[in-house]
Design a protein around this motif. Structure first.
Motif, PDB file in Angstrom:
ATOM      1  N   MET A  64       0.832  -1.197   0.000  1.00 34.42           N
ATOM      2  CA  MET A  64       0.000   0.000   0.000  1.00 34.42           C
ATOM      3  C   MET A  64       0.871   1.253   0.000  1.00 34.42           C
ATOM      4  SD  MET A  64      -3.165   0.887  -0.042  1.00 34.42           S
ATOM      5  CE  MET A  64      -4.244   2.263   0.279  1.00 34.42           C
ATOM      6  N   VAL A  65       1.931   1.248   0.801  1.00 27.90           N
ATOM      7  CA  VAL A  65       2.854   2.384   0.829  1.00 27.90           C
ATOM      8  C   VAL A  65       3.507   2.568  -0.538  1.00 27.90           C
ATOM      9  CG1 VAL A  65       5.054   3.192   1.767  1.00 27.90           C
ATOM     10  CG2 VAL A  65       3.304   2.298   3.310  1.00 27.90           C
ATOM     11  N   VAL A 314       1.480   6.510  10.267  1.00 28.04           N
ATOM     12  CA  VAL A 314       0.902   7.310  11.360  1.00 28.04           C
ATOM     13  C   VAL A 314       1.710   8.584  11.605  1.00 28.04           C
ATOM     14  CG1 VAL A 314       0.456   7.320  13.852  1.00 28.04           C
ATOM     15  CG2 VAL A 314      -0.194   5.334  12.482  1.00 28.04           C
ATOM     16  N   LYS A 315       3.042   8.483  11.540  1.00 26.34           N
ATOM     17  CA  LYS A 315       3.896   9.605  11.938  1.00 26.34           C
ATOM     18  C   LYS A 315       4.227  10.566  10.799  1.00 26.34           C
ATOM     19  CE  LYS A 315       5.250  10.139  15.423  1.00 26.34           C
ATOM     20  NZ  LYS A 315       4.680  10.885  16.548  1.00 26.34           N
ATOM     21  N   THR A 316       3.960  10.199   9.538  1.00 27.08           N
ATOM     22  CA  THR A 316       4.249  11.087   8.409  1.00 27.08           C
ATOM     23  C   THR A 316       2.935  11.604   7.857  1.00 27.08           C
ATOM     24  OG1 THR A 316       6.150   9.666   7.907  1.00 27.08           O
ATOM     25  CG2 THR A 316       5.522  11.301   6.255  1.00 27.08           C
ATOM     26  N   LYS A 317       2.621  12.884   8.113  1.00 29.92           N
ATOM     27  CA  LYS A 317       1.305  13.428   7.811  1.00 29.92           C
ATOM     28  C   LYS A 317       0.949  13.347   6.326  1.00 29.92           C
ATOM     29  CE  LYS A 317      -1.696  17.389   8.690  1.00 29.92           C
ATOM     30  NZ  LYS A 317      -2.296  17.351   7.344  1.00 29.92           N
ATOM     31  N   GLU A 318       1.901  13.706   5.460  1.00 30.31           N
ATOM     32  CA  GLU A 318       1.617  13.666   4.024  1.00 30.31           C
ATOM     33  C   GLU A 318       1.231  12.261   3.573  1.00 30.31           C
ATOM     34  OE1 GLU A 318       4.241  16.168   1.294  1.00 30.31           O
ATOM     35  OE2 GLU A 318       5.443  16.061   3.118  1.00 30.31           O
ATOM     36  N   LEU A 319       1.983  11.284   4.043  1.00 27.92           N
ATOM     37  CA  LEU A 319       1.700   9.902   3.671  1.00 27.92           C
ATOM     38  C   LEU A 319       0.394   9.430   4.281  1.00 27.92           C
ATOM     39  CD1 LEU A 319       2.638   7.328   2.247  1.00 27.92           C
ATOM     40  CD2 LEU A 319       3.970   6.763   4.293  1.00 27.92           C
ATOM     41  N   LYS A 322      -2.634  10.729   2.286  1.00 30.37           N
ATOM     42  CA  LYS A 322      -2.831  10.007   1.023  1.00 30.37           C
ATOM     43  C   LYS A 322      -3.324   8.578   1.269  1.00 30.37           C
ATOM     44  CE  LYS A 322      -1.447  13.493  -1.389  1.00 30.37           C
ATOM     45  NZ  LYS A 322      -2.426  14.296  -2.160  1.00 30.37           N
ATOM     46  N   LEU A 323      -2.806   7.944   2.324  1.00 25.03           N
ATOM     47  CA  LEU A 323      -3.264   6.597   2.653  1.00 25.03           C
ATOM     48  C   LEU A 323      -4.746   6.594   3.011  1.00 25.03           C
ATOM     49  CD1 LEU A 323      -0.245   5.228   4.741  1.00 25.03           C
ATOM     50  CD2 LEU A 323      -1.041   4.354   2.550  1.00 25.03           C
ATOM     51  N   ARG A 324      -5.178   7.632   3.736  1.00 24.44           N
ATOM     52  CA  ARG A 324      -6.601   7.737   4.076  1.00 24.44           C
ATOM     53  C   ARG A 324      -7.448   7.851   2.820  1.00 24.44           C
ATOM     54  NH1 ARG A 324      -6.369  12.268   8.914  1.00 24.44           N
ATOM     55  NH2 ARG A 324      -5.975  10.844  10.669  1.00 24.44           N
ATOM     56  N   ILE A 325      -7.018   8.670   1.895  1.00 27.32           N
ATOM     57  CA  ILE A 325      -7.792   8.877   0.656  1.00 27.32           C
ATOM     58  C   ILE A 325      -7.916   7.567  -0.113  1.00 27.32           C
ATOM     59  CG2 ILE A 325      -7.774  10.007  -1.592  1.00 27.32           C
ATOM     60  CD1 ILE A 325      -6.425  12.413  -0.233  1.00 27.32           C
ATOM     61  N   TYR A 326      -6.794   6.867  -0.306  1.00 27.55           N
ATOM     62  CA  TYR A 326      -6.836   5.643  -1.101  1.00 27.55           C
ATOM     63  C   TYR A 326      -7.568   4.519  -0.369  1.00 27.55           C
ATOM     64  CZ  TYR A 326      -3.882   7.362  -4.845  1.00 27.55           C
ATOM     65  OH  TYR A 326      -3.402   8.056  -5.926  1.00 27.55           O
ATOM     66  N   PRO A 340      -8.920  14.770   3.826  1.00 22.56           N
ATOM     67  CA  PRO A 340      -8.539  14.610   5.211  1.00 22.56           C
ATOM     68  C   PRO A 340      -8.673  15.921   5.966  1.00 22.56           C
ATOM     69  CG  PRO A 340      -6.603  14.638   3.806  1.00 22.56           C
ATOM     70  CD  PRO A 340      -7.779  14.630   2.903  1.00 22.56           C
ATOM     71  N   ALA A 341      -8.963  15.794   7.243  1.00 21.14           N
ATOM     72  CA  ALA A 341      -9.129  17.002   8.080  1.00 21.14           C
ATOM     73  C   ALA A 341      -7.789  17.657   8.285  1.00 21.14           C
ATOM     74  CB  ALA A 341      -9.748  16.596   9.410  1.00 21.14           C
TER      75      ALA A 341
END
Length: 341
Positions: A64-65, A314-319, A322-326, A340-341
């Motif tokens: 996924m990453v 969890v610790k890298t906001k940008e990632l 994007k993970l939430r969106i996908y 994302p909020a």
């Protein structure tokens, strides 16, 4: 019974003498037997449940990453390229040991060819040394980002990160390649059983009936030159990072700078702590039960690859965004406009 000076043996006695002589005769086996976890054979099916779950989570998380970073142009940055390198080594490292371990647990398929065994050793150590190099480059990345932020974009480009990763891979191959070659020089007696779930270098060395001094010394050299030197250089990087952070007067800036390093520190601790503990106990401790030692040796190759994508997600906001969106798109196709909020 004795007849003059001649001794006459029963057939069973003759067979025992022949077997005793055979056991002391060096041979070059074509196959080894992986015995799984000695002492816990009856629990192999139950042990396979967490093994398979960890492996599935590892594959899902790391793929996924890789997928998200490849798809998103905004994530084509040095730090995310390094995260992808780490994900690739994690996937390959788990795949080197878990499928064969599950075959042992489920189907009692314990036979492995000598070539397959030595190949497994080669890839395991190359991947371990490469992963160590990637973690060192990540520490260098954090050092440049915090200590020289204005020069970050010019010092660390994607091309330069790729070259550093390639250098780490080449270094790993060059140092690890002699290990299977040295194993080929050893003589193995009738005991071809490896008390492990995978071909671990020192375990294979210990079942040899020849002189293994060179093998043991060289494995220690490889450990010190690759992982040992990387740990020292990573420690120096963080020493300079802490010195730079403590010079910043703003506490908020201090916390922000240190927060960018927490994911990397967690990954290093997870990778190095069980590895060092297992290596030391395997070399110097005789009091640890064999099944505990083997379980630890498996867990340090399975747990970090499973947890690494979770930590960076969890610790890298940008990632994370994007993970939430996908994830939302996969779970609910109508959620493609999720923000994302």
């Amino acid at each position: 019974m004795t007849l003059g000076t001649l001794s006459v043996f029963e057939p069973d006695q003759c067979f025992d003498l022949l077997m005793e002589d055979f056991n002391l005769t060096p041979s070059n086996p074509s196959t080894f037997i992986l015995n799984g976890i000695p002492g816990l054979e009856d629990a192999h099916i139950w042990i396979s449940i967490p093994f398979s779950m960890f492996y599935i989570i590892c594959l899902l998380g790391n793929f996924m990453v890789l997928f998200v970073v490849c798809k998103e142009q905004t994530l084509h940055k040095p730090i995310f390229l390094l995260i992808c390198m780490l994900a690739l080594t994690d996937i390959c490292q788990c795949t080197c040991i878990v499928p064969k371990a599950l075959c042992i647990f489920w189907f009692h398929s314990k036979v492995i060819t000598v070539v397959g065994c030595f190949t497994q050793i080669f890839f395991l150590y190359v991947l371990g040394a490469t992963q160590s190099s990637v973690l060192l480059i990540m520490a260098f990345d954090r050092y440049i980002a915090i200590c020289h932020p204005l020069r970050y974009a010019t010092i660390l480009t994607n091309a330069r990160i790729a070259k550093l990763g390639l250098v780490g891979l080449i270094r790993a191959v060059l140092f690890v390649l002699p290990m299977p070659i040295l194993l080929r020089r050893l003589s193995f007696c009738a005991n071809h059983v490896i008390p492990h779930t995978y071909c671990e270098y020192l375990t294979v060395v210990k079942i040899s009936c020849g002189d293994t001094t060179v093998n043991q010394m060289y494995s220690l050299v490889v450990l010190l030159v690759t992982i040992g030197s990387d740990v020292i250089l990573t420690g120096l990087s963080y020493g300079m990072i802490l010195r730079a952070v403590f010079r910043i007067s703003s506490k908020k800036a201090n916390r922000k700078a240190l927060n960018t390093c927490t994911a990397h520190i967690c990954v290093i601790l997870m990778a190095c702590t069980p590895l060092v503990f297992s290596a030391l106990t395997r070399r110097f401790s005789q009091g640890i039960a064999a099944h505990i030692d083997i379980l630890l040796a498996n867990l340090y190759l399975i747990l970090p690859p499973m947890l690494n994508p979770i930590i960076y997600g969890v610790k890298t906001k940008e990632l994370l965004d994007k993970l939430r969106i996908y994830t939302c798109r996969m779970l609910s196709p109508g959620a493609s406009d999720f923000k994302p909020a």
